[in-house]
Enzyme design. Structure first.
Site, PDB file in Angstrom:
ATOM      1  N   CYS A  33       9.602 -22.907  23.130  1.00 28.08           N
ATOM      2  CA  CYS A  33       8.907 -23.904  22.844  1.00 28.08           C
ATOM      3  C   CYS A  33       9.104 -25.136  24.182  1.00 28.08           C
ATOM      4  O   CYS A  33       8.342 -25.541  23.642  1.00 28.08           O
ATOM      5  CB  CYS A  33       9.506 -24.608  21.843  1.00 28.08           C
ATOM      6  N   ASP A  35      12.275 -26.369  24.981  1.00 23.91           N
ATOM      7  CA  ASP A  35      13.037 -27.590  23.968  1.00 23.91           C
ATOM      8  C   ASP A  35      14.824 -27.315  24.919  1.00 23.91           C
ATOM      9  O   ASP A  35      14.954 -26.332  25.127  1.00 23.91           O
ATOM     10  CB  ASP A  35      13.375 -27.634  22.811  1.00 23.91           C
ATOM     11  N   CYS A  59      12.621 -30.667  19.240  1.00 23.26           N
ATOM     12  CA  CYS A  59      12.022 -30.758  17.503  1.00 23.26           C
ATOM     13  C   CYS A  59      13.658 -31.731  16.681  1.00 23.26           C
ATOM     14  O   CYS A  59      14.233 -31.569  17.526  1.00 23.26           O
ATOM     15  CB  CYS A  59      10.957 -29.968  17.426  1.00 23.26           C
ATOM     16  N   CYS A 103      15.838 -22.967  15.804  1.00 24.17           N
ATOM     17  CA  CYS A 103      16.317 -23.736  16.770  1.00 24.17           C
ATOM     18  C   CYS A 103      17.775 -24.184  16.987  1.00 24.17           C
ATOM     19  O   CYS A 103      18.291 -25.398  16.755  1.00 24.17           O
ATOM     20  CB  CYS A 103      15.584 -25.549  16.232  1.00 24.17           C
TER      21      CYS A 103
HETATM   22 FE1  FES Z   1      12.092 -25.618  20.184  1.00 23.31          FE
HETATM   23 FE2  FES Z   1      12.974 -26.296  18.293  1.00 23.31          FE
HETATM   24  S1  FES Z   1      10.684 -26.282  18.654  1.00 23.31           S
HETATM   25  S2  FES Z   1      13.956 -26.154  19.055  1.00 23.31           S
END
Ligand code: FES
Length: 127
Positions: A33, A35, A59, A103
């Site tokens: 993702c 992140d 997120c 996550c």
């Molecule tokens: Fe990337 Fe939650 S969608 S850490």
């Protein structure tokens, strides 16, 4: 999609920010993702985590789990904190939607990385 506790940690995250004098810094990313999570720890002479902060570009679940992870390891020993699991973080948040469990892994990995960095710096100092 998120329960009340998760929403609370997402909207009012605890221990947010950079720590300029951190003893250990862990930065991890989720390739899927994109992140990123950064965790800073301050460790006292008794190997206790006296302070912890985080920065997360991610997120809602990533923010909530990092916030909860900081709460769970603050005041704990390095030894105890190193045993933190992502399940414990999810449990403390009263659960996460299944698609968001990954996550919480990021939060656990950020803690692990900060501890590893602290241990490495300590070993370097001892040399
Ligand atoms: Fe990337 Fe939650 S969608 S850490």
């Amino acid at each position: 999609m998120y329960n009340e506790k998760v929403m609370d940690h997402f909207m009012n995250p605890r221990n947010v920010g950079e720590m300029p004098d951190a003893d250990g810094i862990g930065e991890v990313g989720n390739a899927k993702c994109g992140d990123i999570m950064k965790m800073f720890i301050k460790v006292d002479e008794n190997e206790m985590i006296s302070d912890v902060t985080f920065q997360t570009y991610g997120c809602g679940a990533a923010i909530a789990t990092s916030s909860m992870a900081t709460e769970l390891i603050k005041g704990r020993s390095i030894e105890e904190a190193s045993k933190l699991t992502n399940d414990a973080v999810v449990e403390a948040l009263d659960g996460l939607p299944a698609v968001k469990v990954h996550c919480s892994v990021l939060a656990q990995e950020a803690v692990e990385a900060a501890i590893a960095d602290y241990r490495q710096k300590k070993a370097q100092k001892a040399e």
